[in-house]
Design an enzyme around this catalytic site. Structure first.
Site, mmCIF file in Angstrom:
data_model
loop_
_atom_site.group_PDB
_atom_site.id
_atom_site.type_symbol
_atom_site.label_atom_id
_atom_site.label_comp_id
_atom_site.label_asym_id
_atom_site.label_seq_id
_atom_site.Cartn_x
_atom_site.Cartn_y
_atom_site.Cartn_z
ATOM 1 C CE LYS A 252 -2.049 2.530 3.068
ATOM 2 N NZ LYS A 252 -1.969 3.809 2.355
ATOM 3 N N GLY B 35 7.351 4.924 7.742
ATOM 4 C CA GLY B 35 6.412 6.016 8.002
ATOM 5 C C GLY B 35 6.698 6.634 9.352
ATOM 6 C CB THR C 6 7.699 7.464 15.653
ATOM 7 O OG1 THR C 6 8.986 7.537 15.017
ATOM 8 C CG2 THR C 6 7.846 6.742 16.981
ATOM 9 C CD GLU D 116 13.574 1.331 6.363
ATOM 10 O OE1 GLU D 116 13.088 2.044 5.482
ATOM 11 O OE2 GLU D 116 14.613 0.690 6.216
ATOM 12 C CB CYS E 130 13.156 9.867 7.113
ATOM 13 S SG CYS E 130 14.028 8.836 5.924
ATOM 14 C CD GLU F 88 9.808 12.922 11.511
ATOM 15 O OE1 GLU F 88 8.706 12.397 11.734
ATOM 16 O OE2 GLU F 88 10.665 12.412 10.765
HETATM 17 P P1 NAD Z 1 2.492 7.817 8.102
HETATM 18 O O1 NAD Z 1 2.948 6.987 9.237
HETATM 19 O O2 NAD Z 1 1.371 8.759 8.328
HETATM 20 O O3 NAD Z 1 2.015 6.893 6.880
HETATM 21 C C1 NAD Z 1 2.882 5.953 6.277
HETATM 22 C C2 NAD Z 1 2.055 4.885 5.606
HETATM 23 O O4 NAD Z 1 1.346 4.171 6.613
HETATM 24 C C3 NAD Z 1 0.997 5.417 4.646
HETATM 25 O O5 NAD Z 1 0.891 4.551 3.537
HETATM 26 C C4 NAD Z 1 -0.262 5.371 5.495
HETATM 27 O O6 NAD Z 1 -1.430 5.271 4.722
HETATM 28 C C5 NAD Z 1 -0.035 4.108 6.293
HETATM 29 N N1 NAD Z 1 -0.772 4.014 7.565
HETATM 30 C C6 NAD Z 1 -1.237 4.995 8.350
HETATM 31 N N2 NAD Z 1 -1.878 4.480 9.420
HETATM 32 C C7 NAD Z 1 -1.791 3.133 9.302
HETATM 33 C C8 NAD Z 1 -2.246 2.040 10.104
HETATM 34 N N3 NAD Z 1 -2.926 2.232 11.249
HETATM 35 N N4 NAD Z 1 -1.977 0.795 9.692
HETATM 36 C C9 NAD Z 1 -1.285 0.575 8.553
HETATM 37 N N5 NAD Z 1 -0.850 1.562 7.743
HETATM 38 C C10 NAD Z 1 -1.091 2.825 8.124
HETATM 39 O O7 NAD Z 1 3.771 8.544 7.560
HETATM 40 P P2 NAD Z 1 3.847 9.631 6.420
HETATM 41 O O8 NAD Z 1 3.274 10.907 6.954
HETATM 42 O O9 NAD Z 1 3.312 9.058 5.166
HETATM 43 O O10 NAD Z 1 5.424 9.777 6.221
HETATM 44 C C11 NAD Z 1 6.217 10.644 6.960
HETATM 45 C C12 NAD Z 1 6.932 9.904 8.065
HETATM 46 O O11 NAD Z 1 7.695 8.843 7.511
HETATM 47 C C13 NAD Z 1 7.936 10.772 8.786
HETATM 48 O O12 NAD Z 1 7.840 10.526 10.157
HETATM 49 C C14 NAD Z 1 9.284 10.306 8.268
HETATM 50 O O13 NAD Z 1 10.370 10.509 9.133
HETATM 51 C C15 NAD Z 1 9.012 8.857 8.060
HETATM 52 N N6 NAD Z 1 9.951 8.273 7.130
HETATM 53 C C16 NAD Z 1 10.908 7.430 7.611
HETATM 54 C C17 NAD Z 1 11.847 6.870 6.749
HETATM 55 C C18 NAD Z 1 12.931 5.950 7.251
HETATM 56 O O14 NAD Z 1 13.609 5.339 6.419
HETATM 57 N N7 NAD Z 1 13.122 5.799 8.547
HETATM 58 C C19 NAD Z 1 11.797 7.182 5.398
HETATM 59 C C20 NAD Z 1 10.809 8.057 4.942
HETATM 60 C C21 NAD Z 1 9.880 8.587 5.819
#
Ligand code: NAD
Length: 480
Positions: free
Chosen positions: A173, A226, A228, A248, A282, A384
């Site tokens: 997804k 995504g 934390t 991650e 990130c 963050e």
């Molecule tokens: P997010 O956690 O809101 O969403 C990430 C994904 O998870 C999306 O596809 C979302 O639809 C899905 N999601 C949301 N709730 C869910 C649930 N309850 N169950 C399953 N899936 C769910 O993150 P975002 O806003 O899309 O991305 C930004 C974040 O990602 C920032 O915190 C950033 O630091 C982090 N990030 C980390 C890395 C890394 O390698 N550590 C890389 C890129 C981004």
């Protein structure tokens, strides 16, 4: 207006409920396409397709599996311009960045894991003259791969490529905020002849479609990138089901500048590491610590160059800073700038929404922002923000800056600027970060493990670690 579809069992399908979500072009603040609002029925169909495809895919000779994945990489290269444009419109990032980084790295992910699987080996141990133990690694089954919006195709492929290469079938997804390149990717998979059901892409909301993937009992491993907070929720669901889990997550990365650095390189790269992709990487350094003796000189030059960055239409070649991914995210960042002011911060550059003329007048733009005068423990320096906002502060000693750098709950990456080799080793060993760049930033060798410490993640991805994650190890002990 274009409508996107799920990719299930090799076909592009509408969602069961027939409902769609608006997909925005953030640079124009307008809806430009519709994506499936999938629910647990779409996920169940995708998992069933993946289960059905597993026997054939997991037992296919690895060179044949690899050839199909390499074909997909070739198609990404062929469609570089189209994919870069799609990613820029979907995400708000400058098209030249998508063209130079996101899309080439997506194809590199496919290529790396497709080739890696061919060379993958497992261990054998001869126990004196008594026995031989060997490790048999088999693909873990149906993997759930969930990715964020900031580097859409790059991180989508980062999750699915090792899973597919290891012989797993996948239900993936992408973020509902940036679904377009994953949709185009599904078309490339069909063109490349990926057997049906091997990869299934379900679009929709995290709390509905994403949660349904995590909860599905037949999805045996979850690879998630995504925030934390989301990671914690996923872990709470998946851990009691004993699923394999790789997370991650977020970061609050320190960028440490010593007086003996190569000043020009440190300034130039710090500008990139602070504001590339609107600070929505990130791995961006969001807290800059500068040794006292060069603090003023560094800050003056950094602010001067920050102010010269060009905020505007992501499709124009001169644009360095595009739009934030959504209105909600823009407002979150603006609220952090207000918080920084309340906490006593001085805004040295930016600090405001930018009105861009013409077709981007309703877009979500914020000027690259530099804030000084804050304590390292204040909320602005602990939470963050994930936008074009950095703080800058001086330090006197190594011990002091290590304490500042390690003071957050995150531990994703760090950047270190010094020409003193011994110091570089000494400090790298003490920083609680999963990756430390010395005199560079965002340089990646895909063979090296990748992942955060503390609340930035669990498990290591990249290199053999990623291929191993998608397998189950079994020891076979043969008595001699
Ligand atoms: P997010 O956690 O809101 O969403 C990430 C994904 O998870 C999306 O596809 C979302 O639809 C899905 N999601 C949301 N709730 C869910 C649930 N309850 N169950 C399953 N899936 C769910 O993150 P975002 O806003 O899309 O991305 C930004 C974040 O990602 C920032 O915190 C950033 O630091 C982090 N990030 C980390 C890395 C890394 O390698 N550590 C890389 C890129 C981004």
């Amino acid at each position: 207006m274009e409508t996107l579809y799920n990719y299930i069992e090799g076909k592009l399908l509408p969602p069961h409920a027939g409902k769609y979500i608006d997909n925005y072009n953030p640079a124009e603040g307008k809806v430009y396409s519709l994506i499936p609002d999938s629910d647990e029925r779409d996920v169940a169909a995708a998992v069933a397709a993946a289960q059905h495809a597993f026997a054939e895919w997991s037992s296919m000779p690895v060179d044949k599996r690899s050839a199909i994945l390499l074909r997909i990489a070739d198609l990404i290269d062929r469609d570089l311009d189209k994919l870069a444009l799609a990613e820029s419109i979907d995400n708000g990032k400058p098209v030249k960045l998508a063209r130079a980084v996101d899309i080439p790295r997506a194809s590199a992910n496919m290529r790396f894991f497709a080739s890696g699987a061919i060379h993958f080996a497992s261990e054998a141990h001869v126990t004196g003259n008594e026995a031989v133990n060997y490790t048999l690694r088999t693909p873990v089954g149906v993997a759930g791969c969930i990715s964020p919006w900031n580097l859409p195709l790059y991180l989508f492929t980062w999750k699915i490529a090792p899973a597919l290469a290891a012989g797993c079938t996948v239900v993936a997804k992408p973020s509902e905020l940036t679904p377009m390149t994953a949709f185009l990717f599904s078309q490339l998979c069909i063109e490349a002849g990926l057997p049906k059901g091997v990869l299934n892409i379900v679009h929709g909301l995290g709390t509905k479609a994403g949660q349904a993937i995590v909860e599905h009992p037949d999805v045996t491993a979850i690879s998630f990138t995504g925030g934390t907070v989301t990671g914690r929720k996923i872990a709470a669901t998946a851990a009691p089901m004993f699923k394999k889990l790789s997370l991650e997550l977020g970061g609050k990365n320190p960028n440490i500048v010593f007086a003996d650095c190569d000043f020009e390189q440190a300034i130039q790269t710090s500008l990139h590491s602070s504001f590339s992709n609107q600070g929505e990487i990130c791995l961006c350094g969001s807290r800059i610590f500068v040794e006292q003796s060069i603090y003023q000189k560094f800050t003056d030059e950094f602010v001067k160059r920050t102010t010269a960055l060009v905020v505007g239409d992501p499709l124009l070649p001169e644009t360095t800073t595009g739009a934030l991914v959504s209105e909600v995210h823009m407002n979150k960042i603006l609220s952090y700038i207000e918080l920084a002011k309340q906490e006593g911060g001085d805004i040295l550059a930016g600090g405001n929404r930018v009105a861009v003329a013409g077709k981007c007048a309703q877009g979500y733009f914020i000027a690259p922002t530099v804030i000084a005068g804050l304590d390292h423990l204040c909320r602005t320096n602990q939470e963050e923000i994930f936008g074009p906002v950095v703080t800058i502060m001086p330090f006197e000693t190594e011990d002091e800056v290590i304490r500042y750098a390690n003071s957050t709950t995150y531990g994703l990456s760090a950047t270190l600027w010094t020409e003193n080799l011994k110091r570089a080793h000494r400090i790298s060993a003490q920083l609680k970060s999963g990756i430390i760049w010395v005199n560079c930033w965002l340089f990646r060798d895909l063979r090296s493990p990748f992942g955060g410490m503390k609340q930035s993640g669990v498990g290591r991805e990249g290199g053999w670690e990623a291929l191993r994650f998608f397998t189950e190890a079994k020891n076979v002990c043969i008595k001699l």
